[in-house]
Design a protein around this motif. Structure first.
Motif, PDB file in Angstrom:
ATOM      1  N   SER A  91       0.821  -1.199   0.000  1.00 33.29           N
ATOM      2  CA  SER A  91       0.000   0.000   0.000  1.00 33.29           C
ATOM      3  C   SER A  91       0.861   1.257   0.000  1.00 33.29           C
ATOM      4  N   MET A  92       1.926   1.259   0.783  1.00 30.63           N
ATOM      5  CA  MET A  92       2.811   2.417   0.834  1.00 30.63           C
ATOM      6  C   MET A  92       3.512   2.632  -0.500  1.00 30.63           C
ATOM      7  N   GLY A  93       3.839   1.560  -1.172  1.00 29.03           N
ATOM      8  CA  GLY A  93       4.486   1.677  -2.473  1.00 29.03           C
ATOM      9  C   GLY A  93       3.535   2.001  -3.598  1.00 29.03           C
ATOM     10  N   GLY A  94       2.239   1.981  -3.319  1.00 24.39           N
ATOM     11  CA  GLY A  94       1.263   2.306  -4.354  1.00 24.39           C
ATOM     12  C   GLY A  94       1.077   1.198  -5.371  1.00 24.39           C
ATOM     13  N   VAL A  95       1.145  -0.041  -4.907  1.00 25.23           N
ATOM     14  CA  VAL A  95       1.024  -1.205  -5.788  1.00 25.23           C
ATOM     15  C   VAL A  95      -0.359  -1.814  -5.586  1.00 25.23           C
ATOM     16  N   PRO A  96      -1.068  -2.188  -6.670  1.00 28.51           N
ATOM     17  CA  PRO A  96      -2.361  -2.852  -6.498  1.00 28.51           C
ATOM     18  C   PRO A  96      -2.156  -4.231  -5.881  1.00 28.51           C
ATOM     19  N   PRO A  97      -3.127  -4.764  -5.120  1.00 33.43           N
ATOM     20  CA  PRO A  97      -4.501  -4.266  -4.958  1.00 33.43           C
ATOM     21  C   PRO A  97      -4.724  -3.519  -3.659  1.00 33.43           C
ATOM     22  N   ALA A  98      -3.783  -2.681  -3.234  1.00 29.51           N
ATOM     23  CA  ALA A  98      -3.905  -1.978  -1.959  1.00 29.51           C
ATOM     24  C   ALA A  98      -4.496  -0.583  -2.170  1.00 29.51           C
ATOM     25  N   PHE A  99      -4.990  -0.001  -1.069  1.00 30.36           N
ATOM     26  CA  PHE A  99      -5.635   1.306  -1.130  1.00 30.36           C
ATOM     27  C   PHE A  99      -4.645   2.397  -1.523  1.00 30.36           C
ATOM     28  N   GLY A 120      -6.399  -2.039   4.686  1.00 29.73           N
ATOM     29  CA  GLY A 120      -5.905  -1.372   3.490  1.00 29.73           C
ATOM     30  C   GLY A 120      -6.264  -2.116   2.224  1.00 29.73           C
ATOM     31  N   LEU A 121      -6.264  -3.454   2.280  1.00 23.89           N
ATOM     32  CA  LEU A 121      -6.698  -4.253   1.134  1.00 23.89           C
ATOM     33  C   LEU A 121      -8.202  -4.145   0.927  1.00 23.89           C
ATOM     34  N   ALA A 122      -8.966  -4.312   2.011  1.00 20.38           N
ATOM     35  CA  ALA A 122     -10.425  -4.286   1.905  1.00 20.38           C
ATOM     36  C   ALA A 122     -10.917  -2.938   1.397  1.00 20.38           C
ATOM     37  N   SER A 123     -10.253  -1.845   1.810  1.00 26.66           N
ATOM     38  CA  SER A 123     -10.679  -0.518   1.368  1.00 26.66           C
ATOM     39  C   SER A 123     -10.539  -0.363  -0.142  1.00 26.66           C
ATOM     40  N   ALA A 124      -9.537  -1.017  -0.713  1.00 29.22           N
ATOM     41  CA  ALA A 124      -9.361  -0.950  -2.162  1.00 29.22           C
ATOM     42  C   ALA A 124     -10.352  -1.852  -2.882  1.00 29.22           C
ATOM     43  N   LEU A 125     -10.540  -3.071  -2.357  1.00 28.82           N
ATOM     44  CA  LEU A 125     -11.443  -4.018  -3.004  1.00 28.82           C
ATOM     45  C   LEU A 125     -12.897  -3.557  -2.906  1.00 28.82           C
ATOM     46  N   LEU A 126     -13.237  -2.876  -1.802  1.00 32.98           N
ATOM     47  CA  LEU A 126     -14.607  -2.377  -1.604  1.00 32.98           C
ATOM     48  C   LEU A 126     -14.607  -0.858  -1.672  1.00 32.98           C
ATOM     49  N   SER A 127     -13.941  -0.314  -2.676  1.00 28.64           N
ATOM     50  CA  SER A 127     -13.773   1.135  -2.757  1.00 28.64           C
ATOM     51  C   SER A 127     -15.094   1.869  -2.947  1.00 28.64           C
ATOM     52  N   GLY A 128     -16.070   1.244  -3.579  1.00 32.40           N
ATOM     53  CA  GLY A 128     -17.352   1.914  -3.802  1.00 32.40           C
ATOM     54  C   GLY A 128     -18.021   2.337  -2.515  1.00 32.40           C
ATOM     55  N   PRO A 129     -18.357   1.395  -1.618  1.00 31.18           N
ATOM     56  CA  PRO A 129     -18.942   1.805  -0.327  1.00 31.18           C
ATOM     57  C   PRO A 129     -18.020   2.699   0.489  1.00 31.18           C
ATOM     58  N   LEU A 167     -18.352  16.716  -3.783  1.00 36.93           N
ATOM     59  CA  LEU A 167     -17.428  15.988  -4.648  1.00 36.93           C
ATOM     60  C   LEU A 167     -17.703  14.499  -4.520  1.00 36.93           C
ATOM     61  N   HIS A 168     -17.548  13.780  -5.612  1.00 39.99           N
ATOM     62  CA  HIS A 168     -17.751  12.337  -5.622  1.00 39.99           C
ATOM     63  C   HIS A 168     -16.494  11.667  -6.156  1.00 39.99           C
ATOM     64  N   ILE A 169     -15.879  10.820  -5.335  1.00 38.15           N
ATOM     65  CA  ILE A 169     -14.664  10.110  -5.725  1.00 38.15           C
ATOM     66  C   ILE A 169     -15.063   8.775  -6.352  1.00 38.15           C
ATOM     67  N   SER A 170     -14.454   8.480  -7.486  1.00 40.37           N
ATOM     68  CA  SER A 170     -14.781   7.229  -8.188  1.00 40.37           C
ATOM     69  C   SER A 170     -13.564   6.361  -8.420  1.00 40.37           C
ATOM     70  N   ALA A 171     -12.418   6.685  -7.804  1.00 39.78           N
ATOM     71  CA  ALA A 171     -11.194   5.915  -8.029  1.00 39.78           C
ATOM     72  C   ALA A 171     -11.388   4.475  -7.594  1.00 39.78           C
ATOM     73  N   SER A 172     -10.807   3.550  -8.357  1.00 37.13           N
ATOM     74  CA  SER A 172     -10.906   2.127  -8.052  1.00 37.13           C
ATOM     75  C   SER A 172      -9.618   1.449  -8.482  1.00 37.13           C
ATOM     76  N   LEU A 173      -9.583   0.138  -8.362  1.00 38.46           N
ATOM     77  CA  LEU A 173      -8.393  -0.608  -8.759  1.00 38.46           C
ATOM     78  C   LEU A 173      -8.192  -0.602 -10.272  1.00 38.46           C
ATOM     79  N   VAL A 174      -9.210  -0.203 -11.006  1.00 40.23           N
ATOM     80  CA  VAL A 174      -9.048  -0.039 -12.447  1.00 40.23           C
ATOM     81  C   VAL A 174      -8.203   1.203 -12.686  1.00 40.23           C
ATOM     82  N   PRO A 175      -7.023   1.090 -13.242  1.00 41.88           N
ATOM     83  CA  PRO A 175      -6.114   2.242 -13.332  1.00 41.88           C
ATOM     84  C   PRO A 175      -6.577   3.267 -14.354  1.00 41.88           C
ATOM     85  N   HIS A 176      -6.053   4.500 -14.174  1.00 40.56           N
ATOM     86  CA  HIS A 176      -6.265   5.559 -15.159  1.00 40.56           C
ATOM     87  C   HIS A 176      -5.354   5.261 -16.351  1.00 40.56           C
ATOM     88  N   ILE A 177      -5.933   4.837 -17.463  1.00 38.12           N
ATOM     89  CA  ILE A 177      -5.132   4.565 -18.647  1.00 38.12           C
ATOM     90  C   ILE A 177      -4.615   5.885 -19.194  1.00 38.12           C
TER      91      ILE A 177
END
Length: 805
Positions: A391-399, A473-482, A500-510
């Motif tokens: 998570s600290m390194g910014g690697v999926p599937p972490a928040f 930290g894992l669960a927050s990324a996997l359940l990012s919607g709620p 503001l509405h945040i929509s970021a998820s594990l799907v990366p910004h291409i």
């Protein structure tokens, strides 16, 4: 959109106040509970922040729907002061972090300090710290916010200096208190200035004021003062040095301090004030510059360290810099990125600090160069460390991956400033990537190294916290919607001042954000691969740069102490003559300057037609004055001084004030007798050794005081006489106090407390004089006894010899 508290929520006010008080209750009962249950008391004590967490979690649906929970009760109604709290997306998220991570820290403390003699005291301190931070983030009024702000500084001082027998702990605690306490004074000035500009004393009112603060000519001054408080508390460059030194505290303090509490107080304040102080050139210039500098300085210094806690501490400095940078960048994306990164950082940094504490606790060392191969002995700890590092390194599937993607999406713009900040963010994140995996992998992989203690898996109280935070930290990324719906989006709305509405998820910004994430990972892997070389390079660079801010702080404190000593030698030379002269000089100035500068000098009265006996009394007073001035010894001067008092007493008697005259006779008689008795125990040699020039100066000063009092009394007697008090005392002396003598009633009844105070002052003065006489007499006897030559001398010569010695 801010919606006021609905009527259906009014009933929770008492429960919310109770939830805010639970940490302070824990501080009160912790020593007793620990004395009875030992380290197992952690399970019971953890219920207190746990219950507070559940209470605040109950607000999530209401806050997510756009409501703002506000409540208060009067504190000092006459001054319009009240204790008020505000719960919106920002304060609720912080409250959940403070109580949720605080619950795990309490459990962790029970395992980490098991058997410590002062465990109960430590629990009390950390509960006080928790309550202070919780009060800070939910405070609505400026007053309560500042009180809790300072309480976090005081309680962190107690925690950092917990091991007070060690000089390093005492120094770190004092350093943290000086830096954050000084910033607190700047914040106080800033809040008072905001209050003066807007006429508003609460955050909720200020948030509804719009651009009123930004358009004020005093905006920049208020901004600098507020930033002074926020930057010192959140360790922004060049105030960053106190935070790594705070690692002298036990690891539970470090984990709590760096993840959810004090160091994020400054970031919280900036986020809270962003809607009303942001969106200006000064805000969008100062914050990104200092944030970027802090980000780079923190990560570069982290690379140099070999201590696990110090590596993590410096990355906390860099993370705080990144949060300040994003808060000041001024776009909606940046606000969303700051919110996501703040939550992610709280989770992974709390877990990694606990891991560092476990490694130290079970192996006896935190030196990364002496650790290796712990994976088989400590599998749960290794798993928690690895997940948190991902998570600290910014690697999926972490928040942390969501947060990093949002950071690059916010900064990736075409402007020169955005390009520079993007390069800084990539460099800082890459170095944090390397440090994260250095902490999570270096101690656990490779061959098992010899350590001071035989390594084994930690007990549940220790590993429970890091495991839960890493999994969260894992669960927050996997359940990012709620998670976004209930936490991230309401928090971003509060920081941005609009919905503001945040929509970021594990799907990366291409596109560019994903490319920057890949570049970050590649650079981080390269630095990790060459970590020893990078550490050596940083050591060489820092050696050539010379002493840093930490040494500068020592120099500043040393210079401050020398300056205070020099000023004290000037202002407090130890000579009573100077103190008295300065006091009378100030008195003369206060009497004469206002009369002269404001044209209030009295009219000179006509010379009175005195009777022969009245003129005789005044002549006696003048003769007594001359006797005092010309007296050759102190005893003569004291007796001559009594003539003035008796002359005044006779004047009172002649002009119809027998009671006052009798009092004056008694006071003068006692004064002369007591002073004479005192002086017989001291030197009665010639009283005045002053040179002529000093005598003239003192005489001028005495005349100025006398003239000042005379002019003031003349001015007062020439004003129209107000009979209000006279009528009051004449009417009520008999009715209320049952006394016919109005003067006596005033002194004994209406001014009874004042008279009691005067008696107490006289009594204490007499006791002090008696003590001084005894000390002096005892010293003279001892000197005379020890020196045979002095025993043969006359008494006066013995005293003179004693004084010279």
């Amino acid at each position: 959109m801010i919606v006021q508290q609905g009527e259906g929520m009014a009933g929770v006010t008492g429960l919310t106040f109770l939830a805010l008080c639970l940490p302070f209750l824990g501080a009160l009962i912790a020593p007793v509970v620990v004395r009875r249950l030992g380290h197992s008391a952690a399970w019971l004590l953890a219920l207190l922040p746990g219950l507070a967490f559940l209470h605040f979690a109950g607000f999530l649906p209401d806050i997510a729907s756009g409501q703002v929970v506000q409540s208060s009760f009067d504190w000092v109604p006459s001054l319009d002061l009240r204790f008020s709290w505000l719960l919106d997306g920002l304060s609720l998220t912080f409250a959940l972090l403070v109580t949720g991570i605080g619950t795990l820290i309490i459990l962790y403390t029970g395992g980490y300090l098991k058997g410590h003699a002062d465990l109960g005291r430590f629990f009390s301190f950390i509960f006080l710290f928790m309550g202070s931070m919780l009060g800070l983030v939910v405070s609505d009024s400026f007053l309560t916010l500042f009180v809790f702000w300072e309480l976090t500084s005081i309680t962190s001082f107690l925690l950092i200096g917990f091991d007070h027998r060690r000089e390093a702990s005492r120094r770190a605690a004092l350093q943290a208190l000086v830096v954050t306490g000084g910033g607190g004074l700047l914040l106080l000035a800033g809040l008072l200035l905001i209050w003066q500009i807007t006429g508003l004393g609460s955050m909720s009112e200020l948030l509804r004021s719009g651009a009123a603060l930004r358009t004020s000519p005093l905006y920049f001054t208020a901004l600098i003062l507020v930033l002074g408080g926020a930057f010192t508390k959140s360790a922004q460059f060049p105030f960053h040095f106190w935070l790594p030194n705070a690692m002298e505290a036990p690891t539970p303090v470090s984990a709590y301090l760096h993840s959810a509490t004090m160091v994020k107080a400054g970031v919280y304040l900036l986020m809270r004030l962003n809607p009303v102080m942001g969106d200006t050139a000064a805000w969008q210039t100062i914050l990104p510059i200092f944030g970027a500098a802090t980000l780079l300085v923190g990560t570069l210094l982290a690379i140099r360290q070999t201590d696990l806690k110090l590596k993590l501490a410096y990355t906390t400095v860099s993370s705080l810099g990144l949060l300040v940078l994003l808060t000041g960048f001024g776009t909606d994306y940046a606000v969303e990125a700051a919110v996501l990164y703040l939550v992610a950082h709280s989770l992974f940094k709390g877990a990694l600090f606990m891991v560092a504490g476990i490694v130290d606790h079970e192996t006896g060392t935190r030196d990364i160069t002496r650790l290796g191969g712990l994976r088989s002995a400590m599998p749960l700890t290794f798993a928690a460390a690895l997940i948190a590092a991902i998570s600290m390194g910014g690697v999926p599937p972490a928040f942390g991956f969501l947060a990093k993607e949002e950071i690059y999406a916010a900064l990736a713009q075409a402007s020169p400033a955005a390009i520079i900040l993007t390069v800084v963010a990539v460099a800082g994140n890459a170095l944090m990537f390397a440090v994260a995996f250095a902490v999570a992998l270096k101690p656990f992989v490779g061959p098992l190294t010899e350590t001071p203690r035989h390594p084994h898996e930690a007990p549940p109280l220790l590993w429970l916290g890091p495991v839960l935070l890493a999994l969260l930290g894992l669960a927050s990324a996997l359940l990012s919607g709620p998670g976004h719906a209930y936490v991230s989006s309401p928090m971003a709305s509060a920081v941005g001042g609009k919905e503001l509405h945040i929509s970021a998820s594990l799907v990366p910004h291409i596109g560019l954000p994903l490319a920057l994430s890949l570049a970050t990972a590649l650079i981080g892997i390269l630095v990790y691969w060459q970590l020893d070389r990078a550490r050596f390079l940083m050591s060489v660079i820092l050696r050539h740069l010379g002493p840093g801010p930490d040494r500068g702080f020592d120099g500043f404190i040393s210079g401050l102490v020398r300056l205070s000593h020099a000023i004290s030698r000037i202002l407090q030379p130890g000579r009573l003559e100077i103190y008295v002269a300065v006091s009378f000089l100030c008195l003369a100035a206060m009497l004469l300057v206002p009369l002269v500068t404001h044209g209030e000098l009295p009219a000179i009265p006509a010379w009175p037609n005195l009777q022969w006996h009245e003129a005789t009394i005044f002549l006696i007073a003048i003769i007594g004055l001359a006797a005092v001035v010309m007296a050759r010894d102190r005893l003569t001067a004291i007796v001559s001084l009594g003539i003035q008092g008796f002359a005044v007493a006779v004047i009172f008697l002649l002009f119809g004030a027998p009671d006052l005259s009798f009092t004056q006779f008694m006071v003068e008689t006692l004064s002369v007798v007591i002073l004479a008795m005192v002086m017989t125990r001291l030197r009665l040699s010639p009283s005045d050794h002053r040179p002529p020039l000093k005598m003239v100066a003192h005489a001028a000063l005495a005349i100025a005081c006398g003239v000042g009092f005379g002019l003031l009394l003349l001015k007062a007697t020439q004003a129209p006489f107000d009979l209000t008090l006279t009528a009051f005392f004449n009417h009520y002396s008999k009715l209320i106090a049952h006394g016919d003598n109005v003067v006596n009633v005033i002194i004994v009844d209406f001014r009874g407390t004042d008279t009691l105070g005067e008696i107490a002052v006289v009594a204490m003065t007499g006791l002090a004089i008696l003590a001084l006489i005894r000390i002096r007499a005892g010293g003279e006897r001892k000197l005379a006894t020890n020196d045979p030559e002095l025993e043969e001398k006359p008494d006066l010569e013995v005293r003179m010899e004693a004084e010279r010695s």
